[in-house]
Motif scaffolding. Structure first.
Motif, PDB file in Angstrom:
ATOM      1  N   GLN A 139       2.305  30.869   6.324  1.00  0.00           N
ATOM      2  CA  GLN A 139       3.241  31.844   5.772  1.00  0.00           C
ATOM      3  C   GLN A 139       3.455  31.608   4.280  1.00  0.00           C
ATOM      4  OE1 GLN A 139       7.027  31.903   7.764  1.00  0.00           O
ATOM      5  NE2 GLN A 139       7.794  33.658   6.617  1.00  0.00           N
ATOM      6  N   GLU A 140       3.596  30.349   3.878  1.00  0.00           N
ATOM      7  CA  GLU A 140       3.809  30.015   2.468  1.00  0.00           C
ATOM      8  C   GLU A 140       2.649  30.493   1.598  1.00  0.00           C
ATOM      9  OE1 GLU A 140       4.166  26.015  -0.377  1.00  0.00           O
ATOM     10  OE2 GLU A 140       4.336  25.845   1.813  1.00  0.00           O
ATOM     11  N   PHE A 141       1.425  30.404   2.131  1.00  0.00           N
ATOM     12  CA  PHE A 141       0.245  30.804   1.362  1.00  0.00           C
ATOM     13  C   PHE A 141      -0.209  32.227   1.703  1.00  0.00           C
ATOM     14  CE2 PHE A 141       0.242  26.306   0.655  1.00  0.00           C
ATOM     15  CZ  PHE A 141      -0.392  26.124  -0.562  1.00  0.00           C
ATOM     16  N   HIS A 142       0.660  32.982   2.365  1.00  0.00           N
ATOM     17  CA  HIS A 142       0.450  34.408   2.619  1.00  0.00           C
ATOM     18  C   HIS A 142      -0.808  34.679   3.452  1.00  0.00           C
ATOM     19  CE1 HIS A 142       3.669  34.984  -0.257  1.00  0.00           C
ATOM     20  NE2 HIS A 142       2.980  34.301  -1.166  1.00  0.00           N
ATOM     21  N   ILE A 143      -1.063  33.808   4.446  1.00  0.00           N
ATOM     22  CA  ILE A 143      -2.135  34.037   5.410  1.00  0.00           C
ATOM     23  C   ILE A 143      -1.509  34.722   6.623  1.00  0.00           C
ATOM     24  CG2 ILE A 143      -3.969  33.011   6.787  1.00  0.00           C
ATOM     25  CD1 ILE A 143      -4.312  32.660   3.763  1.00  0.00           C
ATOM     26  N   PRO A 144      -1.900  35.957   6.931  1.00  0.00           N
ATOM     27  CA  PRO A 144      -1.273  36.663   8.057  1.00  0.00           C
ATOM     28  C   PRO A 144      -1.445  35.889   9.361  1.00  0.00           C
ATOM     29  CG  PRO A 144      -2.616  38.158   6.731  1.00  0.00           C
ATOM     30  CD  PRO A 144      -2.918  36.766   6.247  1.00  0.00           C
ATOM     31  N   PRO A 145      -0.425  35.849  10.201  1.00  0.00           N
ATOM     32  CA  PRO A 145      -0.518  35.094  11.454  1.00  0.00           C
ATOM     33  C   PRO A 145      -1.608  35.624  12.375  1.00  0.00           C
ATOM     34  CG  PRO A 145       1.480  36.440  11.401  1.00  0.00           C
ATOM     35  CD  PRO A 145       0.909  36.463  10.024  1.00  0.00           C
ATOM     36  N   GLU A 146      -1.916  36.924  12.291  1.00  0.00           N
ATOM     37  CA  GLU A 146      -2.975  37.477  13.138  1.00  0.00           C
ATOM     38  C   GLU A 146      -4.367  37.110  12.628  1.00  0.00           C
ATOM     39  OE1 GLU A 146      -1.867  40.750  10.170  1.00  0.00           O
ATOM     40  OE2 GLU A 146      -0.853  39.206  11.352  1.00  0.00           O
ATOM     41  N   VAL A 147      -4.440  36.533  11.411  1.00  0.00           N
ATOM     42  CA  VAL A 147      -5.701  36.036  10.848  1.00  0.00           C
ATOM     43  C   VAL A 147      -5.805  34.529  11.059  1.00  0.00           C
ATOM     44  CG1 VAL A 147      -7.075  35.735   8.743  1.00  0.00           C
ATOM     45  CG2 VAL A 147      -5.854  37.886   9.153  1.00  0.00           C
ATOM     46  N   GLY A 148      -4.720  33.831  10.718  1.00  0.00           N
ATOM     47  CA  GLY A 148      -4.685  32.381  10.894  1.00  0.00           C
ATOM     48  C   GLY A 148      -5.726  31.670  10.054  1.00  0.00           C
ATOM     49  N   PHE A 149      -5.899  30.395  10.331  1.00  0.00           N
ATOM     50  CA  PHE A 149      -6.902  29.588   9.623  1.00  0.00           C
ATOM     51  C   PHE A 149      -8.166  29.508  10.457  1.00  0.00           C
ATOM     52  CE2 PHE A 149      -9.124  25.589   8.986  1.00  0.00           C
ATOM     53  CZ  PHE A 149      -9.297  25.562   7.607  1.00  0.00           C
ATOM     54  N   HIS A 150      -9.303  29.785   9.814  1.00  0.00           N
ATOM     55  CA  HIS A 150     -10.601  29.594  10.446  1.00  0.00           C
ATOM     56  C   HIS A 150     -11.478  28.888   9.426  1.00  0.00           C
ATOM     57  CE1 HIS A 150     -14.410  31.123  12.547  1.00  0.00           C
ATOM     58  NE2 HIS A 150     -13.813  30.279  13.363  1.00  0.00           N
ATOM     59  N   ALA A 151     -11.937  27.689   9.768  1.00  0.00           N
ATOM     60  CA  ALA A 151     -12.627  26.840   8.803  1.00  0.00           C
ATOM     61  C   ALA A 151     -13.854  27.521   8.212  1.00  0.00           C
ATOM     62  CB  ALA A 151     -13.017  25.511   9.459  1.00  0.00           C
ATOM     63  N   LYS A 152     -14.611  28.223   9.025  1.00  0.00           N
ATOM     64  CA  LYS A 152     -15.842  28.859   8.545  1.00  0.00           C
ATOM     65  C   LYS A 152     -15.550  29.839   7.422  1.00  0.00           C
ATOM     66  CE  LYS A 152     -19.950  31.294  10.218  1.00  0.00           C
ATOM     67  NZ  LYS A 152     -20.627  31.868  11.430  1.00  0.00           N
ATOM     68  N   THR A 153     -14.425  30.542   7.500  1.00  0.00           N
ATOM     69  CA  THR A 153     -14.047  31.483   6.445  1.00  0.00           C
ATOM     70  C   THR A 153     -13.496  30.755   5.228  1.00  0.00           C
ATOM     71  OG1 THR A 153     -13.502  33.132   8.128  1.00  0.00           O
ATOM     72  CG2 THR A 153     -12.635  33.493   5.916  1.00  0.00           C
ATOM     73  N   PHE A 154     -12.642  29.767   5.461  1.00  0.00           N
ATOM     74  CA  PHE A 154     -12.012  29.073   4.330  1.00  0.00           C
ATOM     75  C   PHE A 154     -13.031  28.334   3.469  1.00  0.00           C
ATOM     76  CE2 PHE A 154     -10.093  25.114   2.630  1.00  0.00           C
ATOM     77  CZ  PHE A 154      -9.265  25.706   1.673  1.00  0.00           C
ATOM     78  N   PHE A 155     -13.982  27.650   4.091  1.00  0.00           N
ATOM     79  CA  PHE A 155     -14.931  26.835   3.334  1.00  0.00           C
ATOM     80  C   PHE A 155     -16.141  27.625   2.839  1.00  0.00           C
ATOM     81  CE2 PHE A 155     -12.805  23.575   6.000  1.00  0.00           C
ATOM     82  CZ  PHE A 155     -12.324  22.766   4.970  1.00  0.00           C
ATOM     83  N   ARG A 156     -16.254  28.872   3.221  1.00  0.00           N
ATOM     84  CA  ARG A 156     -17.395  29.683   2.800  1.00  0.00           C
ATOM     85  C   ARG A 156     -17.328  29.977   1.299  1.00  0.00           C
ATOM     86  NH1 ARG A 156     -18.505  35.988   4.438  1.00  0.00           N
ATOM     87  NH2 ARG A 156     -20.571  36.187   3.457  1.00  0.00           N
ATOM     88  N   ARG A 157     -18.490  29.939   0.658  1.00  0.00           N
ATOM     89  CA  ARG A 157     -18.600  30.249  -0.774  1.00  0.00           C
ATOM     90  C   ARG A 157     -19.783  31.168  -1.019  1.00  0.00           C
ATOM     91  NH1 ARG A 157     -14.717  28.110  -0.089  1.00  0.00           N
ATOM     92  NH2 ARG A 157     -13.707  26.359  -1.120  1.00  0.00           N
TER      93      ARG A 157
END
Length: 332
Positions: A88-106
């Motif tokens: 929530q603090e970093f404005h990531i929607p709860p229906e998206v959440g954290f997914h490592a493959k997306t976060f670390f992708r460049r």
């Protein structure tokens, strides 16, 4: 009725990997680990949970990783609350959440994707730092295993079947359950139970929280229940239920996803130090991973004393036939 040298076998039954690594580790000959393998015994007095995810189950993978984070149930609940606040603090929607493959992708130019598009490097490392701190501040324990796909596939069909949970009756020379000789996931999955149980005080029960998927759940339940029902093994007294959820129902699975993804890429980060976010996660979460094991040749060699003799004889016979055929081909 001899099922091998392990003291954890019942009559003539040999239940795959379950009957091997524990006594060898306790005798002071640990499997190769990513961290130092001192195998501490018992950190938690309260009911525990271990949240589990996998990486490397797609075609062409170099390794298959099944990794988790174990801790007291209250600590896992606290992790989920804190993780939700960070999103929530970093404005990531709860229906998206954290997914490592997306976060670390460049992208080729270092651009980020999904909800992280447009983020600066500093934003990304601040975000990762908060997520990592939510795990380390609660002193959750990394557990799991990483299987070399190439090495696993080089093993005999019988040995792969045995390592992935196949139950073999040595006296009747008959398989009772199939195992999964083409799915190294189940070789690594066993280390979730073994590692989590090592962190439990006597009598403490552990529930396994897995990411919901259809490909592996059936055999995973079967394997977990074998280890749970065999009370003469130290895992038996500790294992509770095994449950499958989405990463939105149990947010702790998002932390397990981060752990598994980074372990899968452990060699990449060592070769490419520009990927500092993966390096940061591994340094802070996996550095003390005494129960995150490399399941390669040295690990399998330690398990072989409990491998059923009749299966070993069959493997040797097939090897001799294969070598003979190859020799005949060369002579022709």
């Amino acid at each position: 009725m001899n099922a091998g040298k392990s003291p954890f076998t019942s009559s003539a039954l040999t239940l795959g990997r379950f009957a091997t690594g524990v006594p060898l580790e306790r005798e002071g000959t640990p499997v190769v680990c990513y961290g130092q393998c001192d195998f501490p015994r018992g950190d938690f007095f309260m009911p525990m949970e271990v949240c589990v995810d996998e990486s490397g189950i797609h075609g062409g993978s170099k390794r298959c990783v099944v990794a988790g984070l174990a801790g007291g149930r209250n600590d896992i609940v606290a992790l989920e609350s804190r993780w939700k606040d960070i999103l929530q603090e970093f404005h990531i929607p709860p229906e998206v959440g954290f997914h490592a493959k997306t976060f670390f992708r460049r992208g080729k130019n270092g651009q980020r994707y999904g909800p992280y598009a447009g983020w600066s490097d500093q934003q990304a490392i601040d975000f990762a730092g908060n997520l990592v701190a939510s795990v380390t501040d609660l002193e959750l324990k990394p557990v799991g295993g990483a299987v070399s796909i190439e090495y696993f596939n080089s093993l005999s069909h019988n040995l792969r079947r045995w390592l992935t949970g196949g139950v073999y009756d040595q006296e009747r020379k008959k398989w009772l359950t199939s195992g999964a000789p083409n799915k190294p996931y189940f070789f690594a999955f066993n280390e979730i139970a073994v590692g989590a149980a090592e962190h439990a005080k006597s009598g403490v029960k552990i529930d396994c929280i897995c990411d919901r998927q259809d490909n592996f759940s059936g055999l995973a339940i079967q394997m977990w229940n074998y280890m749970k029902d065999e009370m003469q093994w130290y895992t038996g007294e500790h294992l509770g239920g095994i449950h499958f959820y989405s990463r939105f129902e149990r947010i702790s699975l998002q932390a397990a996803d981060m752990h598994a993804f980074c372990l899968y890429h452990i060699e990449s980060y060592r070769a490419d130090t520009d990927n500092y976010e993966i390096a940061f996660v591994l340094h802070n979460i996996a550095k003390n991973g005494t129960h995150v094991k490399k399941l390669e040749k040295q690990a399998v060699d330690l398990m072989l004393p409990a491998y059923p003799p009749s299966l070993k004889e069959e493997d040797d016979r097939k090897l001799r036939v294969r070598e003979s055929r190859q020799s005949n081909v060369h002579r022709e």
